[in-house]
Design a protein around this motif. Structure first.
Motif, PDB file in Angstrom:
ATOM      1  N   GLU A  48     -37.038  23.889 -51.242  1.00 25.08           N
ATOM      2  CA  GLU A  48     -35.596  23.580 -51.585  1.00 25.08           C
ATOM      3  C   GLU A  48     -35.329  23.726 -53.163  1.00 25.08           C
ATOM      4  O   GLU A  48     -34.363  23.955 -53.412  1.00 25.08           O
ATOM      5  CB  GLU A  48     -35.137  22.344 -51.032  1.00 25.08           C
ATOM      6  CG  GLU A  48     -34.836  22.214 -49.517  1.00 25.08           C
ATOM      7  CD  GLU A  48     -34.491  20.915 -49.150  1.00 25.08           C
ATOM      8  OE1 GLU A  48     -34.308  19.904 -49.917  1.00 25.08           O
ATOM      9  OE2 GLU A  48     -34.143  20.595 -47.991  1.00 25.08           O
ATOM     10  N   PRO A  72     -34.339  32.809 -43.578  1.00 18.11           N
ATOM     11  CA  PRO A  72     -33.123  33.112 -43.101  1.00 18.11           C
ATOM     12  C   PRO A  72     -32.991  34.448 -42.008  1.00 18.11           C
ATOM     13  O   PRO A  72     -32.425  34.219 -40.867  1.00 18.11           O
ATOM     14  CB  PRO A  72     -32.013  32.935 -43.799  1.00 18.11           C
ATOM     15  CG  PRO A  72     -32.549  32.595 -45.114  1.00 18.11           C
ATOM     16  CD  PRO A  72     -34.215  32.848 -45.267  1.00 18.11           C
ATOM     17  N   ASP A  73     -33.471  35.405 -42.322  1.00 16.79           N
ATOM     18  CA  ASP A  73     -33.373  36.438 -41.636  1.00 16.79           C
ATOM     19  C   ASP A  73     -34.422  36.602 -40.296  1.00 16.79           C
ATOM     20  O   ASP A  73     -34.689  37.500 -39.686  1.00 16.79           O
ATOM     21  CB  ASP A  73     -33.753  37.770 -42.385  1.00 16.79           C
ATOM     22  CG  ASP A  73     -35.267  37.932 -43.176  1.00 16.79           C
ATOM     23  OD1 ASP A  73     -35.987  36.747 -42.801  1.00 16.79           O
ATOM     24  OD2 ASP A  73     -35.383  38.849 -43.822  1.00 16.79           O
ATOM     25  N   ARG A  97     -32.074  27.795 -38.293  1.00 17.09           N
ATOM     26  CA  ARG A  97     -30.825  28.029 -38.143  1.00 17.09           C
ATOM     27  C   ARG A  97     -29.860  26.738 -38.212  1.00 17.09           C
ATOM     28  O   ARG A  97     -28.671  27.075 -38.430  1.00 17.09           O
ATOM     29  CB  ARG A  97     -30.498  28.834 -36.945  1.00 17.09           C
ATOM     30  CG  ARG A  97     -30.932  30.185 -36.789  1.00 17.09           C
ATOM     31  CD  ARG A  97     -30.310  31.346 -35.822  1.00 17.09           C
ATOM     32  NE  ARG A  97     -30.623  30.516 -34.419  1.00 17.09           N
ATOM     33  CZ  ARG A  97     -31.535  30.936 -33.669  1.00 17.09           C
ATOM     34  NH1 ARG A  97     -32.386  31.867 -34.197  1.00 17.09           N
ATOM     35  NH2 ARG A  97     -31.672  30.351 -32.518  1.00 17.09           N
ATOM     36  N   GLY A  98     -30.619  25.513 -38.271  1.00 20.23           N
ATOM     37  CA  GLY A  98     -29.950  24.336 -38.470  1.00 20.23           C
ATOM     38  C   GLY A  98     -29.097  23.729 -37.395  1.00 20.23           C
ATOM     39  O   GLY A  98     -28.192  23.117 -37.381  1.00 20.23           O
ATOM     40  N   ARG A 120     -36.665  21.874 -40.999  1.00 16.64           N
ATOM     41  CA  ARG A 120     -35.476  22.770 -41.809  1.00 16.64           C
ATOM     42  C   ARG A 120     -35.671  22.570 -43.296  1.00 16.64           C
ATOM     43  O   ARG A 120     -35.792  21.279 -43.749  1.00 16.64           O
ATOM     44  CB  ARG A 120     -34.352  22.551 -41.346  1.00 16.64           C
ATOM     45  CG  ARG A 120     -33.034  23.380 -42.050  1.00 16.64           C
ATOM     46  CD  ARG A 120     -31.584  23.227 -41.326  1.00 16.64           C
ATOM     47  NE  ARG A 120     -30.692  23.820 -42.010  1.00 16.64           N
ATOM     48  CZ  ARG A 120     -30.464  25.211 -42.115  1.00 16.64           C
ATOM     49  NH1 ARG A 120     -31.477  25.918 -41.335  1.00 16.64           N
ATOM     50  NH2 ARG A 120     -29.769  25.797 -42.593  1.00 16.64           N
ATOM     51  N   GLY A 122     -33.663  24.560 -46.918  1.00 19.82           N
ATOM     52  CA  GLY A 122     -32.672  25.275 -47.281  1.00 19.82           C
ATOM     53  C   GLY A 122     -32.202  26.006 -46.294  1.00 19.82           C
ATOM     54  O   GLY A 122     -31.531  25.348 -45.225  1.00 19.82           O
ATOM     55  N   ASP A 123     -32.136  27.421 -46.343  1.00 20.36           N
ATOM     56  CA  ASP A 123     -31.645  28.137 -45.201  1.00 20.36           C
ATOM     57  C   ASP A 123     -32.419  28.603 -43.944  1.00 20.36           C
ATOM     58  O   ASP A 123     -32.142  29.450 -43.301  1.00 20.36           O
ATOM     59  CB  ASP A 123     -30.857  29.442 -45.831  1.00 20.36           C
ATOM     60  CG  ASP A 123     -29.638  29.280 -46.711  1.00 20.36           C
ATOM     61  OD1 ASP A 123     -29.023  28.191 -46.424  1.00 20.36           O
ATOM     62  OD2 ASP A 123     -29.408  30.018 -47.475  1.00 20.36           O
ATOM     63  N   GLY A 124     -33.925  28.134 -44.213  1.00 23.02           N
ATOM     64  CA  GLY A 124     -34.670  28.598 -43.241  1.00 23.02           C
ATOM     65  C   GLY A 124     -35.550  27.370 -42.826  1.00 23.02           C
ATOM     66  O   GLY A 124     -35.016  26.145 -42.529  1.00 23.02           O
TER      67      GLY A 124
END
Length: 457
Positions: A48, A72-73, A97-98, A120, A122-124
Motif C-alpha cells: 500500500e 488489478p488486471d 477485486r474487493g 486485499r 491497494g487495488d489487488g
C-alpha cells in the motif's frame, strides 16, 4: 489375561495416538496460519505504501514461505527463483477485486500441497503461502507406533507376570484338588494363601474337605457299629437254624425236641428275624442322613402324635398310651416326625410296667412346640444320660430287651433337622422323661382341629 492386557494397551495407545495426532495437526496448522496472516499483513502494508507493482518482494529463501502479488488486471508478481504457486483461485480473485474478505485456503500444486492466505492490498491482493508439511505428523506417528509396540510388549510381559503371580494359588489349589481326587486323602488341608476371593475359595474347599472327612468318619463308624450289632443276632439265628437242619437230617427232629421246645425255638427265630428287619430299616434310615424326598409342610403336630400313638398300639396291643395333646402347628416333614414320635413311644413302652401307661403330652410353650413322653420304669442312670442319643448305645440294663440302640439316635437326627432339641430327664413317676422342643409356626388358615384332646384320645 496376557492377551487382554496387551489388547487393552494396544487399543489405548491407538486411541491416544489418534487424539494426539489430531491435536498436533490442529496446533501446527493453527500456528502456520497465524504466521501466514502476520506475514501477509506486513507485505500488504508495504504494498500500500509502495504500490503493488513497485513493492519490494522478499527474496525466496529456498524453502518455507512463498509470496505473490495479485495485480488489478489479474496478473501476478513473484520473487525471482521462487517455485510457481497454483493459479489464483476464483475466491482469491474476488478478494483482489474487493468483493470478498481475506481468504485461507488449501491448494494442491504439481508436487506439493499449499496453505495460501490471500489479503486485499491497494487495488489487488497479496498472497503468502507455505508448503503443507506433514513430516512432523509422520515423525510423531512413527514415534507413537514404536512407543505403542514397546507398551504392548511390556504390557504383555507385565500382564503375564501379574497373571502368573495372581493365579499361582489357583494352580496350587488345582494341584491339591487333583491330588485329593487321585489319592482319596481327605486329611490334607490346602494351604490358606492368597487374598480376597482366592482365600475365600480355599477356605470354602477346606470346609468342604472337613465335611467330607466327617461324613466318611461317620460312615465308617456306622459300618463298624452295624457289623458289631448284626453279629449277635446273625450268629444266634445261624446256630438255631443249623440245629434244626442237623436234627432234621438225622431224622430226630421230633424226638430230640419236644413240641414246647420247638415252639420256643421257632418263636426265637421269628423274634430274631424281626429284630434284624428292624435293625436293617433303622440302618437304612440312618444311612440316608438328612436326605429325603418328603417335602416340608405346615402341619399340626397333634395329628402326628395321635397317628404315631395309634401305630404304636397296633404294633404292641398291650401297650397303653395316655395322650394329653394340644394343637400346635410346626413346619416339618410329617413322616419323619411321626417316625421320631413312634420311636419315643416304643422306647417308653419297653420300660413302662404293664399297669402303667406311657404318657404323651404336647403343648405350646412360648415360641416352641413341646412334646414329652414319660414312663414309669426305672429311669435312666446318670452315667447313661450323656450317651442316650448315641448310635447303637444301649445301657447295661437294656441289653436284655429287644432293640438296636438306634431309635433315639434317629429321634435326635430328625429333631435337629427340624431345628429343635431333644433332651432326657427323670419323670415325676420315677421313669425317663424324653422331651422334644420344636420351633412353632403360625397356621396358614384356621383349622378344624380341637384345641385340646382329652387324655387317652
Amino acid at each position: 489375561m496376557t492377551v487382554i492386557a496387551a489388547t487393552a494397551i494396544a487399543v489405548s495407545v491407538f486411541a491416544a495416538f489418534q487424539v494426539a495426532s489430531e491435536l498436533l495437526d490442529w496446533e501446527l496448522r493453527n500456528t502456520a496460519e497465524n504466521q501466514l496472516r502476520a506475514d501477509a499483513r506486513v507485505l500488504a502494508a508495504n504494498a500500500e505504501r509502495a504500490g503493488l507493482a513497485q513493492v519490494q518482494l522478499p527474496p525466496y529463501p529456498g524453502s518455507g514461505r512463498l509470496v505473490r502479488v495479485v495485480l488489478p488486471d489479474g496478473s501476478t508478481r513473484t520473487p525471482a527463483g521462487q517455485p510457481g504457486l497454483p493459479p489464483v483461485s476464483e475466491h482469491a480473485g474476488r478478494v483482489a477485486r474487493g468483493t470478498s474478505a481475506d481468504l485461507m485456503e488449501s491448494k494442491d500444486g504439481d508436487d506439493d500441497g499449499y496453505r495460501i492466505y490471500t489479503l486485499r492490498a491497494g487495488d489487488g491482493a497479496v498472497q503468502v503461502a507455505r508448503v503443507a508439511d506433514d513430516s512432523p505428523i509422520n515423525r510423531f506417528g512413527l514415534g507413537m507406533l514404536l512407543i505403542g509396540l514397546l507398551c504392548v510388549v511390556g504390557g504383555a510381559l507385565v500382564g503375564r507376570t501379574v497373571a502368573r503371580t495372581g493365579l499361582a494359588p489357583i494352580d496350587r489349589l488345582t494341584a491339591a484338588a487333583v491330588r485329593v481326587a487321585n489319592t482319596r486323602d481327605l486329611d490334607a488341608d490346602i494351604p490358606d494363601e492368597g487374598g480376597g476371593e482366592i482365600r475365600r475359595l480355599i477356605q470354602a474347599i477346606n470346609d468342604m474337605l472337613a465335611a467330607l472327612r466327617d461324613s466318611r468318619r461317620a460312615q465308617r463308624l456306622l459300618a463298624e457299629d452295624a457289623a458289631h450289632e448284626l453279629k449277635t443276632p446273625l450268629t444266634s439265628l445261624r446256630l438255631n437254624i443249623e440245629l434244626l437242619v442237623r436234627l432234621d437230617r438225622r431224622g430226630t427232629l421230633d424226638t430230640a425236641l419236644s413240641a414246647e421246645s420247638r415252639t420256643r425255638l421257632l418263636n426265637d427265630l421269628g423274634a430274631q428275624v424281626a429284630e434284624l428287619s428292624t435293625l436293617a430299616a433303622e440302618l437304612t434310615d440312618l444311612a440316608r442322613g438328612d436326605t429325603s424326598d418328603e417335602n416340608t409342610e405346615l402341619l399340626d403336630l397333634a395329628d402326628v402324635v395321635v397317628a404315631a400313638a395309634a401305630q404304636a398300639r397296633s404294633r404292641l396291643p398291650d401297650l397303653e398310651v395316655a395322650l394329653d395333646v394340644t394343637s400346635v402347628w410346626v413346619s416339618g416333614r410329617p413322616a419323619a416326625l411321626q417316625r421320631a414320635v413312634l420311636n419315643l413311644i416304643d422306647n417308653a413302652g419297653k420300660w413302662s410296667p404293664a399297669d402303667q401307661p406311657v404318657q404323651v403330652r404336647l403343648r405350646a410353650e412360648g415360641a416352641s412346640a413341646v412334646l414329652e413322653v414319660d414312663d414309669a420304669g426305672p429311669g435312666i442312670d446318670a452315667a447313661d444320660v450323656p450317651r442316650v442319643f448315641d448310635r447303637f448305645y444301649r445301657a447295661d440294663s437294656a441289653r436284655a430287651l429287644p432293640g438296636s440302640g438306634l431309635g433315639l439316635s434317629i429321634v435326635q437326627r430328625v429333631v435337629h433337622a427340624h431345628g429343635g432339641r431333644a433332651t432326657v430327664a427323670r419323670s415325676a413317676r420315677g421313669g425317663a422323661l424324653l422331651r422334644v422342643d420344636l420351633p412353632a409356626a403360625v397356621p396358614a388358615a384356621p383349622s378344624g382341629i380341637e384345641g385340646q384332646r382329652p387324655p387317652g384320645a
